[in-house]
Design an enzyme around this catalytic site. Structure first.
Site, mmCIF file in Angstrom:
data_model
loop_
_atom_site.group_PDB
_atom_site.id
_atom_site.type_symbol
_atom_site.label_atom_id
_atom_site.label_comp_id
_atom_site.label_asym_id
_atom_site.label_seq_id
_atom_site.Cartn_x
_atom_site.Cartn_y
_atom_site.Cartn_z
ATOM 1 N N HIS A 1 0.833 -1.208 0.000
ATOM 2 C CA HIS A 1 0.000 0.000 0.000
ATOM 3 C C HIS A 1 0.864 1.253 0.000
ATOM 4 C CE1 HIS A 1 0.944 0.588 4.258
ATOM 5 N NE2 HIS A 1 0.465 -0.602 4.557
ATOM 6 N N CYS B 1 3.520 -4.848 6.477
ATOM 7 C CA CYS B 1 3.212 -4.656 5.059
ATOM 8 C C CYS B 1 4.438 -4.165 4.292
ATOM 9 C CB CYS B 1 2.080 -3.644 4.898
ATOM 10 S SG CYS B 1 0.519 -4.140 5.666
#
Length: 504
Positions: A138, A146
Site C-alpha cells: 500500500h 506490510c
C-alpha cells in the site's frame, strides 16, 4: 452489468471501480512509452517481485514473445519486521513466499491511498499453522507487517495491475524474498535459521530466472513445488494438498535441466565464497524493518535499517536526488524495536583495565570520545590556571568537580539500567547512528551525568522536532506529532474490516 466490488484492504466500503478516481488513474505516458520500447502491450500480464534487503519492488510484464521482462523497479519506502517469513499475527513480519493476487484483493478505498492484499497466508503458510491477516502492499510509507510505498508509487503499481485484469489476466503472481537469491547473499546469510525455507523458495526464483515465465506453484508435504506436471502415463493432472503426501508429478525436462545447470553454478560460486571466508551477515536483533536509501536520505536521522545501501553510495550522496513520491511527515525510519531491546539480555560490559598513565582509564559503554574529551579540557583548564573552570555549565567548585571527574570509575561496576541498555542498543544496532553527535552532546557535562540518577528511557522526540516541513501526502494525511519514534501510525479501529470482491 454494473458490478459493486468489495475489495480487501484498509477501511473499505462497497464502491464501484468505475467511479473511483484514485483507482482509475491512467498509466503514466512515460511508462506506456517504456512498454512500447520493450514490445509490451498495456494490458498484458504482470508479475511482481519484492526484496527486503534491497528494499525494491519489481514489476515485470509479458512481452509479445510470451516471456516476462522487467518493466520498472520501485524503491520500497518502508517494510517492517526482520528478514524471514511471517509466522504469527502481530509479529510485524512482512511475508515471504509466493502469493496470487486476483481482482478481489485490489482495494481502491484503502486508508493508505490504494492497496492490494498479498493473500497471506497461502496454503503452505496455513499448513505450518502460520497466522496473520491484511498483509498489504500500500501507500503512505507506513508499515506494520506490510510493504509500504509512496502514494504516487502505489497509484502506478495499482494501475498496472488493473490494466492486466482488463486484459484478461485472472491473477498476477507476487514473489516476496528476503534478498536477491544470489550466491553472495546466500553465503552472507548461511548461518541464518531461515536458510532451509529460503533455499526452498529459491527453487521458484531459479525457475523464473531461467524461463522468464511465471512458475506454476503447488504445495504438498508442507513444501513448495514449482512447475509440476502430470507424468506421461497419467490420465489426469496431479491433485496437491499442502498437508498431504505429494502426488506423482514430473517437472518438464527443459525446465528441470536449465534449473539444475543454474543451481550447479550457484552452488560452486557459493562454495568458493564460503571457502575464502565471506563474512556472515551481522544479526541485527531488534531493528524493525528497512527502508530504501533514497527515502532514508530525505529524513532527518534517517536509516536504511535492515536494508542495504548500494555499495559506494552514501545517504549524503543521495540527499539531493529526487524522491520517487511524497514522503509523509509522520514517516518513521527503521529503529530498534523498543520492546525487543528492553527484553533482550544486558550487553556484556568491557573489563576495567588499569593503564600506567597520569590517570586511571575506565572502560565504559560510552564511546571513547566522551571520556577523552572531558579529561582533555579539564586538564587544559588546570594547566592554564583555571582550576575552577566550568566544564559542566554549572557553578560547581573545583574540589567537587575533581570528585565528579572520577565518578565514572565508581559507576562502572553498577548494573546497567534500562535507559543505559537502550542507549547502548541504539548505538550498536542502528546503521548510520552518529556516535560523534552523542560525544559532542554529552562531553561538556560529565559531572552532571555522574551526579544524576539513571532515568527511565523517554520517547525520542528529536525526529519530530528537527524534521523540516514536508510536502503533504497525496492522501492528505496528517502527521502525529506525539507518536513515538519507531512506532507505526495508529489506524482506525475498523481498518481492514470491510472488503470487496469482484463479481465474476
Amino acid at each position: 452489468m454494473t458490478a459493486g466490488v468489495l475489495l480487501t484492504g484498509c477501511d473499505t466500503d462497497q464502491v464501484s471501480l468505475a467511479t473511483n478516481a484514485k483507482a482509475n488513474q491512467p498509466v503514466p505516458p512515460k511508462l506506456v512509452a517504456a512498454m512500447a520500447e520493450k514490445d509490451m502491450d498495456l494490458q498484458s500480464p504482470i508479475l511482481v517481485r519484492l526484496f527486503k534487503q534491497e528494499a525494491e519492488l519489481e514489476v515485470w510484464k509479458q512481452t509479445r514473445s510470451g516471456q516476462f521482462a522487467l518493466l520498472k523497479t520501485y524503491p520500497i519506502c518502508r517494510w517492517s519486521g526482520d528478514l524471514g517469513p511471517k509466522v504469527r499475527e502481530g509479529d510485524r513480519q512482512a511475508p515471504e513466499g509466493f502469493y496470487s493476487i486476483n481482482p478481489s484483493q485490489m482495494n481502491p478505498q484503502s486508508a493508505y491511498y490504494l492497496s492490494f492484499n498479498t493473500g497471506f497466508p497461502n496454503a503452505f503458510d496455513k499448513a505450518l499453522g502460520r497466522t496473520g491477516s491484511q498483509l498489504m502492499v500500500h501507500g503512505d510509507c507506513s508499515s506494520r507487517g506490510c510493504y509500504a510505498m509512496t502514494d504516487e508509487q502505489i497509484a502506478e503499481i495499482y494501475s498496472l495491475g488493473r490494466e492486466s485484469f482488463f486484459g484478461g489476466q485472472k491473477a498476477f503472481q507476487l514473489q516476496a524474498y528476503p534478498f536477491r537469491m544470489t550466491p553472495v547473499n546466500m553465503a552472507k546469510h548461511r548461518n541464518n535459521p531461515n536458510m532451509p525455507f529460503w533455499k526452498m523458495i529459491k527453487e521458484g526464483y531459479d525457475h523464473f530466472e531461467v524461463t522468464r515465465q511465471e512458475p506454476k506453484v503447488d504445495f504438498c508435504e508442507k513444501k513448495y513445488v514449482f512447475d509440476a506436471a502430470k507424468p506421461a502415463d497419467a490420465k489426469r493432472d496431479p491433485v496437491f494438498d499442502a498437508s498431504a503426501k505429494c502426488p506423482a508429478y514430473v517437472i518438464p525436462e527443459d525446465i528441470a535441466s536449465a534449473v539444475r545447470e543454474k543451481q550447479a553454478k550457484d552452488e560452486a560460486e557459493y562454495a568458493k565464497l564460503v571457502a575464502k571466508g565471506t563474512p556472515v551477515a551481522r544479526m541485527n536483533t531488534g531493528i524493525d524493518g528497512g527502508m530504501n536509501k533514497i527515502f532514508a536520505a530525505k529524513i532527518p536521522e534517517g536509516s536504511t535499517g535492515l536494508s542495504e545501501s548500494a555499495e559506494g553510495t552514501t545517504l549524503q550522496m543521495l540527499a539531493m536526488a529526487k524522491a520517487p513520491g511524497t514522503i509523509p511527515g509522520h514517516v518513521n525510519p527503521p529503529k530498534p524495536n523498543l520492546d525487543a531491546v528492553a527484553s533482550a539480555p544486558a550487553p556484556q560490559e568491557e573489563p576495567v583495565v588499569a593503564v600506567p598513565a597520569t590517570g586511571t582509564r575506565v572502560a565504559s559503554a560510552q564511546p571513547a570520545e566522551k571520556a577523552s574529551s572531558g579529561g582533555f579540557f579539564s586538564n587544559l583548564g588546570r594547566k592554564m590556571g583555571l582550576g575552577a573552570a566550568d566544564t559542566t555549565a554549572t557553578a560547581t567548585p573545583a574540589p567537587q568537580q575533581a570528585t565528579a571527574s572520577v565518578a565514572p570509575a565508581q559507576t562502572s561496576t553498577t548494573p546497567p539500567t534500562a535507559a543505559s541498555r537502550l542507549k547502548a542498543a541504539v548505538t550498536r544496532f542502528v546503521p548510520g547512528h552518529d556516535k560523534s553527535k552523542d560525544a559532542a552532546k554529552d562531553a561538556p557535562k560529565p559531572a552532571v551525568a555522574a551526579a544524576k540518577p539513571a532515568e527511565p528511557a523517554k520517547p525520542d522526540a528529536r525526529l519530530a522536532q528537527t524534521r523540516p516541513a514536508l510536502k503533504p501526502s497525496v492522501s492528505e494525511g496528517t502527521a502525529d506529532s506525539g507518536q513515538m519514534a519507531g512506532a507505526a501510525p495508529i489506524v482506525q479501529s475498523n481498518s481492514f474490516d470491510s472488503r470487496f470482491s469482484a463479481m465474476k
